[in-house]
Design a protein around this motif. Structure first.
Motif, PDB file in Angstrom:
ATOM      1  N   LYS A 105       0.876  -1.161   0.000  1.00  6.52           N
ATOM      2  CA  LYS A 105       0.000   0.000   0.000  1.00  6.52           C
ATOM      3  C   LYS A 105       0.913   1.209   0.000  1.00  6.52           C
ATOM      4  O   LYS A 105       1.707   1.373   0.920  1.00  6.52           O
ATOM      5  N   ALA A 106       0.809   2.020  -1.041  1.00  6.26           N
ATOM      6  CA  ALA A 106       1.730   3.136  -1.198  1.00  6.26           C
ATOM      7  C   ALA A 106       1.006   4.473  -1.114  1.00  6.26           C
ATOM      8  O   ALA A 106      -0.163   4.580  -1.485  1.00  6.26           O
ATOM      9  N   TYR A 107       1.740   5.477  -0.636  1.00  4.64           N
ATOM     10  CA  TYR A 107       1.282   6.863  -0.649  1.00  4.64           C
ATOM     11  C   TYR A 107       2.403   7.683  -1.267  1.00  4.64           C
ATOM     12  O   TYR A 107       3.565   7.558  -0.865  1.00  4.64           O
ATOM     13  N   CYS A 108       2.049   8.508  -2.230  1.00  3.51           N
ATOM     14  CA  CYS A 108       3.022   9.375  -2.895  1.00  3.51           C
ATOM     15  C   CYS A 108       2.683  10.824  -2.579  1.00  3.51           C
ATOM     16  O   CYS A 108       1.551  11.253  -2.803  1.00  3.51           O
ATOM     17  N   ASP A 109       3.661  11.556  -2.061  1.00  9.29           N
ATOM     18  CA  ASP A 109       3.399  12.953  -1.723  1.00  9.29           C
ATOM     19  C   ASP A 109       3.667  13.853  -2.931  1.00  9.29           C
ATOM     20  O   ASP A 109       4.060  13.391  -4.005  1.00  9.29           O
ATOM     21  N   PRO A 149       1.847  20.842   6.084  1.00  8.88           N
ATOM     22  CA  PRO A 149       1.783  19.898   4.959  1.00  8.88           C
ATOM     23  C   PRO A 149       2.478  18.570   5.246  1.00  8.88           C
ATOM     24  O   PRO A 149       2.010  17.514   4.811  1.00  8.88           O
ATOM     25  N   ASP A 150       3.597  18.607   6.000  1.00 10.76           N
ATOM     26  CA  ASP A 150       4.280  17.360   6.370  1.00 10.76           C
ATOM     27  C   ASP A 150       3.324  16.446   7.138  1.00 10.76           C
ATOM     28  O   ASP A 150       3.182  15.262   6.834  1.00 10.76           O
ATOM     29  N   ILE A 151       2.689  17.041   8.130  1.00  6.41           N
ATOM     30  CA  ILE A 151       1.785  16.284   8.996  1.00  6.41           C
ATOM     31  C   ILE A 151       0.579  15.777   8.212  1.00  6.41           C
ATOM     32  O   ILE A 151       0.176  14.619   8.349  1.00  6.41           O
ATOM     33  N   LEU A 152       0.001  16.627   7.367  1.00  7.41           N
ATOM     34  CA  LEU A 152      -1.196  16.223   6.623  1.00  7.41           C
ATOM     35  C   LEU A 152      -0.917  15.074   5.660  1.00  7.41           C
ATOM     36  O   LEU A 152      -1.727  14.149   5.540  1.00  7.41           O
ATOM     37  N   HIS A 153       0.225  15.109   4.977  1.00  7.82           N
ATOM     38  CA  HIS A 153       0.537  14.001   4.052  1.00  7.82           C
ATOM     39  C   HIS A 153       0.748  12.688   4.804  1.00  7.82           C
ATOM     40  O   HIS A 153       0.245  11.642   4.389  1.00  7.82           O
ATOM     41  N   VAL A 154       1.466  12.746   5.903  1.00  2.72           N
ATOM     42  CA  VAL A 154       1.695  11.515   6.674  1.00  2.72           C
ATOM     43  C   VAL A 154       0.383  11.031   7.289  1.00  2.72           C
ATOM     44  O   VAL A 154       0.096   9.830   7.292  1.00  2.72           O
ATOM     45  N   ALA A 155      -0.431  11.939   7.780  1.00  2.02           N
ATOM     46  CA  ALA A 155      -1.741  11.558   8.324  1.00  2.02           C
ATOM     47  C   ALA A 155      -2.616  10.947   7.239  1.00  2.02           C
ATOM     48  O   ALA A 155      -3.329   9.963   7.486  1.00  2.02           O
ATOM     49  N   ALA A 156      -2.581  11.517   6.040  1.00  8.23           N
ATOM     50  CA  ALA A 156      -3.353  10.962   4.918  1.00  8.23           C
ATOM     51  C   ALA A 156      -2.872   9.550   4.605  1.00  8.23           C
ATOM     52  O   ALA A 156      -3.683   8.629   4.420  1.00  8.23           O
ATOM     53  N   ALA A 157      -1.561   9.372   4.550  1.00  7.60           N
ATOM     54  CA  ALA A 157      -1.004   8.041   4.273  1.00  7.60           C
ATOM     55  C   ALA A 157      -1.421   7.043   5.344  1.00  7.60           C
ATOM     56  O   ALA A 157      -1.839   5.921   5.041  1.00  7.60           O
ATOM     57  N   ALA A 158      -1.342   7.460   6.605  1.00 11.09           N
ATOM     58  CA  ALA A 158      -1.733   6.574   7.709  1.00 11.09           C
ATOM     59  C   ALA A 158      -3.218   6.227   7.621  1.00 11.09           C
ATOM     60  O   ALA A 158      -3.607   5.080   7.855  1.00 11.09           O
ATOM     61  N   SER A 159      -4.032   7.210   7.260  1.00 11.94           N
ATOM     62  CA  SER A 159      -5.479   6.957   7.180  1.00 11.94           C
ATOM     63  C   SER A 159      -5.824   5.955   6.088  1.00 11.94           C
ATOM     64  O   SER A 159      -6.852   5.290   6.160  1.00 11.94           O
ATOM     65  N   LEU A 160      -4.964   5.855   5.094  1.00 14.87           N
ATOM     66  CA  LEU A 160      -5.175   4.902   3.993  1.00 14.87           C
ATOM     67  C   LEU A 160      -4.507   3.556   4.256  1.00 14.87           C
ATOM     68  O   LEU A 160      -4.601   2.651   3.437  1.00 14.87           O
ATOM     69  N   GLY A 161      -3.802   3.452   5.376  1.00 14.32           N
ATOM     70  CA  GLY A 161      -3.106   2.204   5.692  1.00 14.32           C
ATOM     71  C   GLY A 161      -1.851   1.990   4.860  1.00 14.32           C
ATOM     72  O   GLY A 161      -1.447   0.854   4.621  1.00 14.32           O
ATOM     73  N   ALA A 162      -1.217   3.071   4.438  1.00 12.21           N
ATOM     74  CA  ALA A 162      -0.018   2.959   3.602  1.00 12.21           C
ATOM     75  C   ALA A 162       1.114   2.268   4.350  1.00 12.21           C
ATOM     76  O   ALA A 162       1.335   2.522   5.535  1.00 12.21           O
ATOM     77  N   GLU A 163       1.813   1.427   3.635  1.00 15.00           N
ATOM     78  CA  GLU A 163       2.998   0.766   4.158  1.00 15.00           C
ATOM     79  C   GLU A 163       4.268   1.455   3.668  1.00 15.00           C
ATOM     80  O   GLU A 163       5.287   1.452   4.343  1.00 15.00           O
ATOM     81  N   ASP A 164       4.179   2.028   2.463  1.00 12.35           N
ATOM     82  CA  ASP A 164       5.312   2.708   1.839  1.00 12.35           C
ATOM     83  C   ASP A 164       4.939   4.162   1.574  1.00 12.35           C
ATOM     84  O   ASP A 164       3.856   4.444   1.051  1.00 12.35           O
ATOM     85  N   PHE A 165       5.845   5.071   1.906  1.00 12.27           N
ATOM     86  CA  PHE A 165       5.620   6.509   1.765  1.00 12.27           C
ATOM     87  C   PHE A 165       6.689   7.051   0.828  1.00 12.27           C
ATOM     88  O   PHE A 165       7.874   7.029   1.156  1.00 12.27           O
ATOM     89  N   TYR A 166       6.272   7.527  -0.344  1.00 12.33           N
ATOM     90  CA  TYR A 166       7.200   8.016  -1.360  1.00 12.33           C
ATOM     91  C   TYR A 166       7.268   9.534  -1.317  1.00 12.33           C
ATOM     92  O   TYR A 166       6.305  10.213  -1.661  1.00 12.33           O
ATOM     93  N   SER A 167       8.427  10.035  -0.875  1.00 14.05           N
ATOM     94  CA  SER A 167       8.616  11.476  -0.732  1.00 14.05           C
ATOM     95  C   SER A 167      10.086  11.812  -0.888  1.00 14.05           C
ATOM     96  O   SER A 167      10.956  11.024  -0.517  1.00 14.05           O
ATOM     97  N   PHE A 168      10.351  13.001  -1.412  1.00 10.21           N
ATOM     98  CA  PHE A 168      11.701  13.536  -1.454  1.00 10.21           C
ATOM     99  C   PHE A 168      11.893  14.569  -0.353  1.00 10.21           C
ATOM    100  O   PHE A 168      12.884  15.283  -0.333  1.00 10.21           O
TER     101      PHE A 168
END
Length: 156
Positions: A2-6, A115-134
C-alpha cells in the motif's frame, strides 16, 4: 504493498531536473506492483497549487518559478495521467485531521510543518505501508509511524 506518494514525488516525476530519474523509476515500480500510482486528493491539490504559485513567482522574478506556458504544459501532462497511470484516492478528511492532531504533538520537538503532517496523516489513514517522498521531514515522520520510505536516501 500500500503506497502513498506525496507532492514532491509527483513534482519530480512530472518535471525534468533533480531526482526525476529516481521518481520515474519508483513510479514504474509502484505501477508494476499496484497497476497504478496512487494520487491523493491532497497531493493533487498541492501539485496544481504549486504550479500556479510557480507562475506567480516567475512573474515577479524571471529567475524563479516557471513561465505560464511551461506550467500549463506540466499541468496538462499531469492531468492526462489522472485516470491513467495515476489513480485518484479519496481521503476521509475527518480521519486525516484526527490523525494529524495526534502527529502534531511532535512539532514542538521536531518542527514539522502542516503539509508534512497532513501528508503523513493521509497516508496513515489509507493504511499505507510505503511513503514516497523527497521531503526529509515528511519521510522522518512517516518512518516514525512505521512506514517504509524508499526515497529517503534522496530526501532534502
Amino acid at each position: 504493498m500500500k503506497a502513498y506518494c506525496d507532492t514532491s514525488f509527483f513534482r519530480r516525476r512530472m518535471m525534468p531536473g533533480k531526482f526525476h530519474a529516481e521518481a520515474s523509476a519508483a513510479g514504474l515500480a509502484i505501477e508494476g506492483e499496484l497497476g497504478f500510482i496512487p494520487l491523493s486528493s491532497l497531493a493533487r491539490f498541492e501539485f496544481v497549487q504549486g504550479l500556479r504559485f510557480d507562475v506567480w513567482l516567475h512573474r515577479a522574478d524571471k529567475s524563479k518559478g516557471l513561465p505560464a506556458a511551461v506550467a500549463d504544459s506540466v499541468l496538462n501532462l499531469f492531468l492526462a495521467e489522472v485516470g491513467g497511470s495515476f489513480h485518484l484516492t479519496l481521503l476521509d478528511y475527518e480521519v486525516v485531521f484526527a490523525q494529524a492532531e495526534l502527529l502534531s504533538r511532535q512539532t514542538p520537538v521536531q518542527g514539522y510543518r502542516a503539509p508534512d503532517i497532513l501528508h503523513v496523516a493521509a497516508a496513515a489513514s489509507l493504511g499505507a505501508e510505503d511513503f514516497y517522498s523527497f521531503d526529509r521531514k515528511q519521510s522522518e515522520l512517516a518512518n516514525s509511524q512505521g512506514m517504509k520510505t524508499p526515497l529517503f536516501v534522496f530526501a532534502a
